[in-house]
Write an enzyme that holds these catalytic residues in place. Sequence first.
Site, PDB file in Angstrom:
ATOM      1  N   GLU A 147       0.848  -1.193   0.000  1.00 49.60           N
ATOM      2  CA  GLU A 147       0.000   0.000   0.000  1.00 49.60           C
ATOM      3  C   GLU A 147       0.885   1.244   0.000  1.00 49.60           C
ATOM      4  O   GLU A 147       1.905   1.296   0.683  1.00 49.60           O
ATOM      5  CB  GLU A 147      -0.903   0.000   1.228  1.00 49.60           C
ATOM      6  CG  GLU A 147      -1.856   1.188   1.286  1.00 49.60           C
ATOM      7  CD  GLU A 147      -2.781   1.158   2.503  1.00 49.60           C
ATOM      8  OE1 GLU A 147      -3.857   1.779   2.434  1.00 49.60           O
ATOM      9  OE2 GLU A 147      -2.424   0.534   3.521  1.00 49.60           O
ATOM     10  N   LYS A 202      -9.843   1.709  -2.767  1.00 48.36           N
ATOM     11  CA  LYS A 202     -10.100   1.232  -1.400  1.00 48.36           C
ATOM     12  C   LYS A 202     -11.544   1.528  -0.996  1.00 48.36           C
ATOM     13  O   LYS A 202     -11.991   2.674  -1.038  1.00 48.36           O
ATOM     14  CB  LYS A 202      -9.121   1.915  -0.440  1.00 48.36           C
ATOM     15  CG  LYS A 202      -9.106   1.358   0.978  1.00 48.36           C
ATOM     16  CD  LYS A 202      -7.984   2.038   1.757  1.00 48.36           C
ATOM     17  CE  LYS A 202      -7.739   1.409   3.110  1.00 48.36           C
ATOM     18  NZ  LYS A 202      -6.590   2.041   3.794  1.00 48.36           N
ATOM     19  N   CYS A 248      -5.740  -2.964   2.566  1.00 48.62           N
ATOM     20  CA  CYS A 248      -5.564  -2.743   4.002  1.00 48.62           C
ATOM     21  C   CYS A 248      -6.851  -2.914   4.811  1.00 48.62           C
ATOM     22  O   CYS A 248      -7.258  -4.038   5.101  1.00 48.62           O
ATOM     23  CB  CYS A 248      -4.935  -1.370   4.226  1.00 48.62           C
ATOM     24  SG  CYS A 248      -4.130  -1.197   5.850  1.00 48.62           S
TER      25      CYS A 248
END
Length: 286
Positions: free
Chosen positions: A50, A119, A160
């Site tokens: 990331e 995301k 994440c």
Amino acid sequence: MSTLAKAMSKFRLAVVQLQVGGVKADNLSRAKRLVKEAAGRGSNLVMLPECFNSPYGTSFFSQYAERIPGESTELLSEAARENQVYLVGGSIPEEDGGKLYNSCIVFGPDGEMILKHRKIHLFDIDVPGKIRFQESETLSPGDTLSMFETPFCKVGVGICYDIRFAELAQLYSRQGCQLLVYPGAFNMTTGPAHWELLQRARAVDNQLYVATASPARDESSSYVAWGHSTVVNPWGEVISKAGTEEEVIYADIDLQYLADVRQQIPITAQRRNDLYSVTSVQRGNS
């Protein structure tokens, strides 16, 4: 099983735990070098962490943001093509239409972009006395599930904080994914508590492989990443794990083993769809 089928049931995954600094050009140069190193060791699919081109933090996102295509994605395309690998490009801050996103771009061995995952779940947490972080102060969330096909298997992508949402992994599994990849940067509070636990949980819940790519740890940065990039098999075992420094880890993904686990503990057939279900309100990118 034919010789070809046996060959296609196994492939090598490489996870690059990159040391990310404040100079974008240096980050890109190191990433390209390590992708080449991974390919040289027989990797078919390589993943980066990331925010691989940028320090992680709300104060950095706008400064390092790019449109897509742009400098970082052009380098990823070149690296994938030169090394003939599928390349999961970690994530970068993306600017589009006056908004910022945390976006993962995937390239095929021909260098063509095959996926963009923004995301979905923004990292907004407040653990008193330990850490407060609010991605939503600067970033906007994505709104699509993201999967891509390879000659080996279908792959689901999250970034994440997305890993904390079991429903996303379940939906990927239901749509045929056998590997889930999560570029991520857990921190020194959530890392030791939840990083490996969440990966093993997603792997066991869905009887598939899970891989995470973290930046290497930098104690001098404003946000200290936990490191410990990991690959977990469908039995929930950690089969490859990095330390805290920059390195590349490898795992041989065995899809026959995955099939064996699913046959031995057939939870898919035993699921009580008459009592409960997890459904998607939209089709994903695939």
